[in-house]
Design an enzyme around this catalytic site. Structure first.
Site, short mmCIF file in Angstrom:
data_model
loop_
_atom_site.label_atom_id
_atom_site.label_comp_id
_atom_site.label_asym_id
_atom_site.label_seq_id
_atom_site.Cartn_x
_atom_site.Cartn_y
_atom_site.Cartn_z
CG ASP A 197 33.96 42.72 37.98
OD1 ASP A 197 34.79 42.41 38.86
OD2 ASP A 197 32.97 42.02 37.70
CG HIS A 274 33.34 41.22 41.57
ND1 HIS A 274 34.26 40.58 40.77
CD2 HIS A 274 32.63 40.24 42.17
CE1 HIS A 274 34.11 39.27 40.88
NE2 HIS A 274 33.13 39.02 41.72
CD GLU A 338 32.73 35.30 42.31
OE1 GLU A 338 32.98 34.13 41.98
OE2 GLU A 338 33.05 36.28 41.61
C1 TNX Z 1 31.56 34.30 38.55
S1 TNX Z 1 28.61 35.09 38.30
C2 TNX Z 1 31.37 35.66 38.66
C3 TNX Z 1 32.00 36.56 37.68
C4 TNX Z 1 32.94 35.83 36.76
C5 TNX Z 1 32.30 34.52 36.32
C6 TNX Z 1 33.10 33.76 35.33
C7 TNX Z 1 29.14 36.02 39.33
C8 TNX Z 1 28.12 36.66 40.10
N1 TNX Z 1 30.47 36.20 39.51
O1 TNX Z 1 32.66 37.60 38.35
O2 TNX Z 1 33.21 36.64 35.67
O3 TNX Z 1 32.06 33.71 37.46
O4 TNX Z 1 32.39 32.68 34.81
#
Ligand code: TNX
Length: 620
Positions: A197, A274, A338
């Protein structure tokens, strides 16, 4: 009922009560069918364990269990015994080779006073053993009792997952094994290992050593909340974190350990977003290599992501080749979530790529990216899993979708005939969310995922047709670790919620019953987990709630949510402790007119763990 009998019944330890009176014999997750019968099997040092496949890994597991728990003397290969002299008393028979077809991963467990028998092929045998282990009450060293009954059992879903983020905070091999142990105890079969990440790269890649030399450490870590009303903007711990990563030998060790417990490991290598830790190590993988990327020190999204150049893809292919060699399972998770596309929008290369490849826009780059990665994986016999953002701009042809932003993505994917794993935050499956609304809960990312919500989550959305519903291959909960820096906090966030997850993943909805789960079985299991050395959130007293109640006379029945724990209370508003009154019988209060009583309760377990303090106002 005679008074003496009643007293004797009350004196029965809850564990026996849970097994003898509980319709599930105390087992979590609730089995498909349970018939309790009278009596018990006595396991003694003389008990013979007879097996038909002495070298099977399930049998090895059971031998290990017996040894560690100082139970039974020998495991005997049935082939070594004259069939005419086959013992029929004081035996445990474990049969893996038989003709009947049991449902996938299913087993049958029979217990009478003379004989215990488990029938199951492979994983089924292992799950039969887990149920048996949950039924064993050790009485004295070398001896135990097992209540009689007949169980037929098989899982609802083939994918029963638990995720662990080791990038935001690292957890060592010993902890990962302990995590795998508790997953196996509750019949989960997939460990989703979030290895990379923004804040850390945790897997050794031989061809690119800087991924761990540089990417596995950060200069400091954000403390306090990163976002929301209680955020404190620039508060860091000023402490370097890492280097923390798993060597390839350690990865192999974990994969093999998991497999000995019938758990498949799904590694996640995050892309295109990430990826800051990787960019810090190899800036040439980003769209602005001169920028000076550094490993993330705070939480939330970052603008810098992998740039979709040939150089980046070739490096990712090299990385994935090593990952494929380390993880024999059929899935690799490639992230896909994301990606905010800011870097792509600024990049000349990306602008040209959109024209050359006739992509719609930057969303098109996201699917171009994931499709290339999927193709690489598919030609090597691996199926790609991605977070639901991989639907944006067009779904890669064979991808499995992990639906986390609610169920929309999962529904859309199932309607497109793609397999889906449900893990929506809105369904309570984000175990980094708080377990109650109390300010006494430890710092978390926020949200609200109490045990009951997790328990009541139904993985198959009702809008799906029967055919589409078959694409929901399972359910998973996620443990993101931005605010979880230690093993004991990880366990606090995991337990008992993972027990609720296991019941959604394994049990038929008609066998689910929150009252029975939370008031009878969980209490027993928390005491067992305590003895096994796990931390957990101690629930507040059964019958307590954060409410104001109106009336003159009150009779409150408050009981312990953990077997062997004590509920203490105060009525003067002071914080209750182990020195306060013990709630052993129903509490009766008469509140004077226009008066009020503030009843505060705390649960303290025999190992000293404490619940948060619950406050009830009784007003007249
Ligand atoms: C969303 S779930 C994210 C993570 C974070 C999390 C915290 C996802 C695919 N991405 O990177 O750690 O929320 O709740």
């Amino acid at each position: 009922m005679k008074k003496s009998l009643l007293l004797a019944l009350l004196a029965l330890p809850l564990s026996l009560f849970a097994q003898k009176e509980d319709p599930n014999m105390g087992i979590i997750p609730a089995p498909t069918s349970v018939h309790r019968t009278r009596g018990e099997f006595k396991l003694t040092p003389e008990t013979l364990v007879l097996v038909d496949s002495p070298n099977h890994k399930a049998i090895k597991f059971f031998k290990d269990y017996l040894l560690k728990n100082n139970l039974a003397t020998s495991v005997t290969d049935m082939a070594m015994i004259d069939p005419k002299k086959m013992p029929t008393k004081n035996v445990i028979v474990l049969s893996l080779n038989f003709k009947d077809n049991l449902p996938a991963e299913g087993y049958e467990l029979h217990i009478d006073e003379n004989r215990v028998e488990i029938k199951g092929h492979g994983a089924g045998m292992f799950y039969g053993m887990q149920s048996l282990i949950q039924l064993i009450n050790k009485t004295s060293p070398g001896s135990a009792t097992i209540p009689c009954g007949n169980i037929k059992d098989h899982p609802r879903f083939g994918y029963r997952g638990m995720h662990l983020d080791v990038a935001r905070h690292f957890f060592d091999v010993a902890f990962v094994k302990k995590y795998i142990d508790v997953m196996a105890f509750y019949k989960l079969n997939t460990f989703h290992w979030h290895l990379t990440d923004d804040q850390g790269w945790r897997i050794e890649i031989k061809k690119y050593p800087k991924l761990t030399e540089i990417g596995s450490k950060r200069a400091q870590t954000k403390i306090g909340r990163a976002a929301g009303p209680t955020a404190i903007p620039d508060l860091y711990d000023n402490t370097p974190y890492g280097p923390y990563f798993y060597t390839q030998d350690q990865i192999r060790e974990v994969v093999e350990y998991a497999s000995s417990k019938f758990i498949n490991v799904v590694p996640e290598i995050e892309m295109p977003s990430h990826a800051l830790a990787a960019l810090a190590a190899y800036p040439e993988m980003g769209c602005d290599p001169g920028k000076g990327y550094k490993v993330g020190e705070t939480w939330g999204g970052f603008d810098d992501v992998f740039c979709p150049t040939d150089e980046t893809f070739n490096m990712l292919y090299d990385i994935l080749r090593e990952v494929i060699d380390l993880f024999p399972g059929k899935y690799i998770h490639a992230g896909g979530d994301e990606c905010n596309k800011v870097a792509w929008k600024k990049s000349e290369f990306c602008r040209q790529l959109i024209i050359d490849k006739q992509l719609k826009n930057e969303d098109g780059i996201q699917s171009y990216f994931m499709e290339k990665i999927e193709k690489f994986l598919n030609t090597r016999g691996v199926q790609m899993i991605g977070w639901d953002e991989i639907l944006e701009g067009g779904l890669a042809p064979n991808a499995v979708v992990m639906s986390w932003r609610g169920e929309k993505g999962g529904i859309a994917a199932a309607q497109l005939n793609h397999d889906v794993i449900m893990t929506p935050a809105s369904g309570g499956l984000y175990f980094d969310h708080a377990q109650s609304k109390s300010s006494q809960e430890p710092l978390s990312i926020g949200g609200f995922a109490p045990l009951e919500k997790v328990y009541n989550y139904e993985p198959v959305p009702s809008v799906l047709s029967k055919e589409q519903a078959k694409h929901v291959i399972g359910v998973q909960a996620n443990l993101w670790t931005e605010y979880i820096a230690t093993p004991s906090k990880a366990e606090y966030m995991l337990l008992p919620r993972m027990l609720a997850l296991s019941e959604s993943a394994w049990s038929d909805p008609k066998d689910k019953d929150y009252r029975n789960f939370s008031q009878s079985r969980v209490a027993h299991h928390l005491a067992v987990l305590d003895k096994m050395g796990y931390n957990y959130r101690v629930p507040t007293a059964v019958g307590a709630s954060d409410t104001t109640m109106k009336g003159g006379k009150f009779k409150l029945e408050l009981s312990s949510p953990v077997e062997g724990a004590t509920v203490h209370y105060t009525i003067d508003g002071s914080e209750p402790s182990e020195n306060d009154l013990v709630c052993s019988a129903p509490l009766e209060f008469t509140v004077p007119e226009r008066g009020a009583i503030t009843l505060k309760t705390i649960v303290i377990t025999s190992s000293g763990k404490k619940s948060i303090v619950n406050t009830m106002k009784l007003e007249n």
